[in-house]
Write a protein that holds these residues in place. Structure first.
Motif, PDB file in Angstrom:
ATOM      1  N   GLU A 113       0.802  -1.219   0.000  1.00 22.22           N
ATOM      2  CA  GLU A 113       0.000   0.000   0.000  1.00 22.22           C
ATOM      3  C   GLU A 113       0.838   1.273   0.000  1.00 22.22           C
ATOM      4  N   LEU A 114       2.136   1.146   0.184  1.00 23.19           N
ATOM      5  CA  LEU A 114       3.018   2.302   0.369  1.00 23.19           C
ATOM      6  C   LEU A 114       3.903   2.495  -0.861  1.00 23.19           C
ATOM      7  N   ARG A 115       3.917   3.715  -1.394  1.00 30.78           N
ATOM      8  CA  ARG A 115       4.792   4.052  -2.518  1.00 30.78           C
ATOM      9  C   ARG A 115       4.625   3.064  -3.679  1.00 30.78           C
ATOM     10  N   THR A 145       7.198   5.181  15.554  1.00 29.86           N
ATOM     11  CA  THR A 145       7.836   3.916  15.243  1.00 29.86           C
ATOM     12  C   THR A 145       7.253   3.478  13.909  1.00 29.86           C
ATOM     13  N   GLU A 146       8.098   3.279  12.912  1.00 33.28           N
ATOM     14  CA  GLU A 146       7.608   3.049  11.553  1.00 33.28           C
ATOM     15  C   GLU A 146       6.679   1.837  11.493  1.00 33.28           C
ATOM     16  N   MET A 147       5.436   2.097  11.076  1.00 30.24           N
ATOM     17  CA  MET A 147       4.439   1.035  10.902  1.00 30.24           C
ATOM     18  C   MET A 147       4.283   0.177  12.151  1.00 30.24           C
ATOM     19  N   ALA A 148       4.247   0.821  13.313  1.00 30.35           N
ATOM     20  CA  ALA A 148       4.057   0.085  14.562  1.00 30.35           C
ATOM     21  C   ALA A 148       2.741  -0.678  14.566  1.00 30.35           C
ATOM     22  N   TYR A 149       1.802  -0.260  13.727  1.00 33.20           N
ATOM     23  CA  TYR A 149       0.467  -0.863  13.647  1.00 33.20           C
ATOM     24  C   TYR A 149       0.418  -2.040  12.670  1.00 33.20           C
ATOM     25  N   HIS A 150       1.541  -2.371  12.033  1.00 32.02           N
ATOM     26  CA  HIS A 150       1.593  -3.387  10.975  1.00 32.02           C
ATOM     27  C   HIS A 150       2.178  -4.678  11.544  1.00 32.02           C
ATOM     28  N   VAL A 151       1.520  -5.809  11.295  1.00 32.96           N
ATOM     29  CA  VAL A 151       2.017  -7.092  11.782  1.00 32.96           C
ATOM     30  C   VAL A 151       3.434  -7.357  11.274  1.00 32.96           C
ATOM     31  N   LEU A 152       3.733  -6.928  10.043  1.00 31.25           N
ATOM     32  CA  LEU A 152       5.060  -7.124   9.464  1.00 31.25           C
ATOM     33  C   LEU A 152       5.859  -5.829   9.467  1.00 31.25           C
ATOM     34  N   VAL A 203      -1.937   7.266   6.203  1.00 32.50           N
ATOM     35  CA  VAL A 203      -2.862   7.477   5.083  1.00 32.50           C
ATOM     36  C   VAL A 203      -2.772   6.359   4.047  1.00 32.50           C
ATOM     37  N   ALA A 204      -1.568   5.892   3.762  1.00 38.69           N
ATOM     38  CA  ALA A 204      -1.386   4.879   2.725  1.00 38.69           C
ATOM     39  C   ALA A 204      -2.120   3.579   3.030  1.00 38.69           C
ATOM     40  N   PHE A 205      -2.380   3.329   4.313  1.00 40.98           N
ATOM     41  CA  PHE A 205      -2.987   2.061   4.715  1.00 40.98           C
ATOM     42  C   PHE A 205      -4.479   2.197   5.016  1.00 40.98           C
ATOM     43  N   ALA A 319       1.561  -7.394   2.094  1.00 44.36           N
ATOM     44  CA  ALA A 319       0.280  -6.705   2.243  1.00 44.36           C
ATOM     45  C   ALA A 319       0.041  -6.345   3.709  1.00 44.36           C
ATOM     46  N   PHE A 320      -0.871  -5.423   3.922  1.00 48.72           N
ATOM     47  CA  PHE A 320      -1.138  -4.877   5.252  1.00 48.72           C
ATOM     48  C   PHE A 320      -2.048  -5.786   6.064  1.00 48.72           C
ATOM     49  N   THR A 321      -1.595  -6.057   7.284  1.00 48.60           N
ATOM     50  CA  THR A 321      -2.428  -6.679   8.310  1.00 48.60           C
ATOM     51  C   THR A 321      -2.229  -5.887   9.588  1.00 48.60           C
TER      52      THR A 321
END
Length: 324
Positions: A113-115, A145-152, A203-205, A319-321
């Motif tokens: 979802e990013l760039r 923290t970069e993408m702290a909300y992302h499982v990966l 925003v990207a997610f 992909a985003f989770t």
């Protein structure tokens, strides 16, 4: 801040870079596989320092390699004004450094979802950029923290500088949980440990929706209790219970107290331990003259923290989770 001056190895590093494919985006998997082989040939001082940071991190949570070879300003293309980069753009020296150093650490990863799902990013100022975007310039990009909300979530954020801003005002701010933790009362540490806090996403997610709400849960402190990981985002973390609000505020204040500023100059690579830090960027003033600040960024995943399950390759796009 841990810094290694690599200027004595510039000729050696340029020779390694010259052995990489000249157009990295034409075959990114092949490019990063070549970088892996070259990473085993790094000068021992550089390779050992990267290995040690990968294994143990640092109290400050970041590592700077300075004095790296880089094109002079006149030889660089104009600072980009759009993304993604053209697939046929020839390799830049700082992209080569990110490729070789990054493969010593782990796997360069793209986020779907990013760039546009690209792996090699240009970071440059953009007029009217969203305040949560790395393309902001004249406002503070707050601690995250970069993408702290992302499982990966990536283990490392790597930034390489081809051009500094004109006045050299821009600083990357880094705050480490290892420095902040002693400033927190025991009761606050205990409350935040393994405590899920509602968190919005960048925003990207958001799937094209302006506000999807707090669709993730992020634990500000988690993992090894005596040496915990950090999940912190000043804009997106949304505590609601009074005790959570108070505890997150105390953590925020502690992070502010121990913040370190890194002023990236051409030939610098900054590696941020994304599981033990939060980072930000101070404002600067673009001139829109083709010579504005130009960084290159990659995200690195390693076997730690459950980021790899087996069979992944450098150059994969995930992909985003959301974390729950």
């Amino acid at each position: 801040m841990t810094t290694l001056d690599c200027s004595a190895y510039a000729t050696n590093l340029l020779a390694l870079a010259a052995r990489l494919p000249r157009v990295p985006r034409a075959d990114l998997y092949g490019f990063l596989e070549a970088a892996k082989k070259l990473s085993d040939e790094l000068p021992a001082e550089i390779g050992d320092a990267l290995d040690d940071f990968n294994a143990n991190g640092s109290v400050d949570g970041h590592f700077v390699l300075s004095g790296l070879p880089v094109e002079d300003d006149a030889s660089l293309p104009p600072t980009p004004t759009s993304t993604p980069a053209p697939e046929d753009r020839p390799l830049l020296t700082m992209e080569a450094m990110l490729a070789i150093f990054g493969r010593r650490l782990g796997l360069q990863t793209g986020y779907q979802e990013l760039r546009n799902g690209t792996v090699l990013h240009d970071i440059y100022p953009s007029p009217g950029a969203h305040h949560l975007s790395s393309e902001t310039s004249e406002t503070l990009l707050e601690f995250h923290t970069e993408m702290a909300y992302h499982v990966l979530q990536p283990n490392y954020v790597m930034l390489a500088c081809s051009r500094a801003d004109h006045e050299r005002r821009a600083a990357t701010l880094v705050a480490s949980v290892r420095n902040a933790l002693p400033l927190l009362p025991a009761a606050t540490r205990s409350h935040l440990y393994e405590r899920p806090i509602p968190c919005a996403v960048d925003v990207a997610f958001r799937g094209g929706v302006d506000d999807v709400g707090t669709i993730a849960d992020v634990k500000p402190l988690y993992g090894p209790e005596q040496d915990p990981f950090l999940g912190y985002d000043r804009e997106l973390l949304t505590p609601r219970e009074p005790r959570d609000v108070e505890a997150v505020a105390a953590l925020s204040n502690a992070l502010d107290e121990i913040t370190e500023a890194v002023h990236l100059t051409p030939g610098d690579v900054l590696i941020v331990d994304n599981f033990r830090t939060t980072h930000a960027r101070t404002p600067f003033t673009p001139r829109w003259d083709g010579h504005d600040r130009w960084l290159h960024r990659v995200y690195i995943r390693t076997e730690r923290n459950g980021q790899l399950s087996g069979g992944e390759r450098a150059g994969d796009v995930v992909a985003f989770t959301p974390r729950r």
